[in-house]
Design a protein around this motif. Structure first.
Motif, mmCIF file in Angstrom:
data_model
loop_
_atom_site.group_PDB
_atom_site.id
_atom_site.type_symbol
_atom_site.label_atom_id
_atom_site.label_comp_id
_atom_site.label_asym_id
_atom_site.label_seq_id
_atom_site.Cartn_x
_atom_site.Cartn_y
_atom_site.Cartn_z
ATOM 1 N N ALA A 59 0.832 -1.208 0.000
ATOM 2 C CA ALA A 59 0.000 0.000 0.000
ATOM 3 C C ALA A 59 0.862 1.252 0.000
ATOM 4 O O ALA A 59 0.561 2.232 -0.690
ATOM 5 N N ILE A 60 1.949 1.228 0.747
ATOM 6 C CA ILE A 60 2.850 2.379 0.782
ATOM 7 C C ILE A 60 3.475 2.598 -0.592
ATOM 8 O O ILE A 60 3.532 3.722 -1.100
ATOM 9 N N ILE A 61 3.920 1.513 -1.209
ATOM 10 C CA ILE A 61 4.582 1.606 -2.518
ATOM 11 C C ILE A 61 3.604 2.065 -3.598
ATOM 12 O O ILE A 61 3.972 2.843 -4.482
ATOM 13 N N ALA A 62 2.357 1.611 -3.523
ATOM 14 C CA ALA A 62 1.386 1.889 -4.581
ATOM 15 C C ALA A 62 0.686 3.242 -4.462
ATOM 16 O O ALA A 62 0.022 3.675 -5.405
ATOM 17 N N ARG A 63 0.836 3.924 -3.353
ATOM 18 C CA ARG A 63 0.095 5.180 -3.201
ATOM 19 C C ARG A 63 0.588 6.233 -4.185
ATOM 20 O O ARG A 63 1.731 6.220 -4.629
#
Length: 133
Positions: A59-63
């Motif tokens: 989720a952090i990478i995809a934000r």
């Protein structure tokens, strides 16, 4: 190899997650020993298991990149970073502070990623000074 392969889920996975988190705490961005009470904060996400950890990191990478919208911030903003933060190095904080109109950048010396836990006195002093300005 995806993290889920390295850290299986279930009881064995939770043990592996705890071992991984202990290693991360020892080497990532922590410059100074942190208080025992702060360790509870670190254990909570680590105890969630490898699959949850993988989802959190995904989720952090995809934000979305927030940088284009930072110029629209119209409230007083403090950007605080540890000078030895290897997780989000100070140059990222400088970029953020430059993008937010009127932002104040404070760099905490001898501090890694977990500034409030590593250097609580310095963080509190920075907050007090910023809030009184």
């Amino acid at each position: 190899m995806p993290p889920s392969a390295a850290l299986p889920s279930g009881p064995r996975g939770n043990a592996a997650s705890r071992k991984f988190c202990a290693a991360a705490l020892a080497c990532w961005s922590i410059r100074r020993p942190i208080r025992r009470s702060a360790m509870r904060w670190w254990r909570w996400p680590c105890a969630s298991g490898s699959r949850a950890f993988e989802r959190q990191q995904g989720a952090i990478i995809a934000r979305a990149d927030p940088l284009p919208g930072l110029g629209a911030i119209a409230v007083p903003t403090l950007v605080l970073v540890g000078e030895d933060d290897r997780t989000t190095p100070p140059h990222y904080s400088r970029t953020i502070a430059q993008a937010v109109p009127g932002a104040t950048l404070v760099t905490i010396p001898e501090c890694g990623h977990m500034a409030p836990m590593e250097r609580p006195e310095a963080v509190n002093a920075a907050l007090r000074e910023w809030l009184s300005a």
